[in-house]
Design a protein around this motif. Sequence first.
Motif, PDB file in Angstrom:
ATOM      1  N   THR A 183       0.837  -1.202   0.000  1.00 35.68           N
ATOM      2  CA  THR A 183       0.000   0.000   0.000  1.00 35.68           C
ATOM      3  C   THR A 183       0.871   1.251   0.000  1.00 35.68           C
ATOM      4  O   THR A 183       0.611   2.205  -0.732  1.00 35.68           O
ATOM      5  CB  THR A 183      -0.957  -0.006   1.215  1.00 35.68           C
ATOM      6  OG1 THR A 183      -1.782  -1.168   1.118  1.00 35.68           O
ATOM      7  CG2 THR A 183      -1.837   1.227   1.240  1.00 35.68           C
ATOM      8  N   GLU A 184       1.941   1.240   0.795  1.00 38.61           N
ATOM      9  CA  GLU A 184       2.887   2.357   0.812  1.00 38.61           C
ATOM     10  C   GLU A 184       3.553   2.547  -0.545  1.00 38.61           C
ATOM     11  O   GLU A 184       3.917   3.661  -0.920  1.00 38.61           O
ATOM     12  CB  GLU A 184       3.948   2.144   1.884  1.00 38.61           C
ATOM     13  CG  GLU A 184       3.443   2.317   3.289  1.00 38.61           C
ATOM     14  CD  GLU A 184       4.481   1.939   4.339  1.00 38.61           C
ATOM     15  OE1 GLU A 184       5.675   1.773   3.987  1.00 38.61           O
ATOM     16  OE2 GLU A 184       4.093   1.812   5.509  1.00 38.61           O
TER      17      GLU A 184
ATOM     18  N   GLU B  77      -3.224  -0.795  -4.689  1.00 35.36           N
ATOM     19  CA  GLU B  77      -4.530  -0.925  -4.051  1.00 35.36           C
ATOM     20  C   GLU B  77      -4.844  -2.407  -3.886  1.00 35.36           C
ATOM     21  O   GLU B  77      -4.906  -3.134  -4.866  1.00 35.36           O
ATOM     22  CB  GLU B  77      -5.607  -0.256  -4.897  1.00 35.36           C
ATOM     23  CG  GLU B  77      -5.476   1.244  -4.955  1.00 35.36           C
ATOM     24  CD  GLU B  77      -6.615   1.880  -5.720  1.00 35.36           C
ATOM     25  OE1 GLU B  77      -7.750   1.353  -5.680  1.00 35.36           O
ATOM     26  OE2 GLU B  77      -6.357   2.908  -6.365  1.00 35.36           O
TER      27      GLU B  77
END
Length: 125
Positions: free
Chosen positions: A83-84, A88
């Motif tokens: 996610t970082e 998604e």
Amino acid sequence: MSFRRPTSVRLPVAELERALDFYHGRLNLPVALRVDDRAELQTETIRLELIEMSELEATPVSPLAAAICWEVDDLAATAARLTEAGLELDEERDLGVLGRRRGFVDPDGHLLELVEYPDGRGAPS
């Protein structure tokens, strides 16, 4: 005749550079080989072969699509790292003995999944 184990998974991609940015740049898979319109990335168990086929266009992923599943030791930490990195992921699903899972797609629409098995015991035999 006996089948030993899969050695590679081959994925057609529309743009090799974009696919390498995703698999090498975001997922941190090491590039084992690159020749012309092909690249191979190494995982612990198999090679992921990317083959550029410029006439391809990304298509929406069906819930029935084939998927590449990667076993991870810590689903939450791996999902947070991805996610970082700008990916998604879908919501976590707990499938009991089949593990906790989260899915995402690559730029060409291939379905990818992370799985953490209960008690760290690995995939069911």
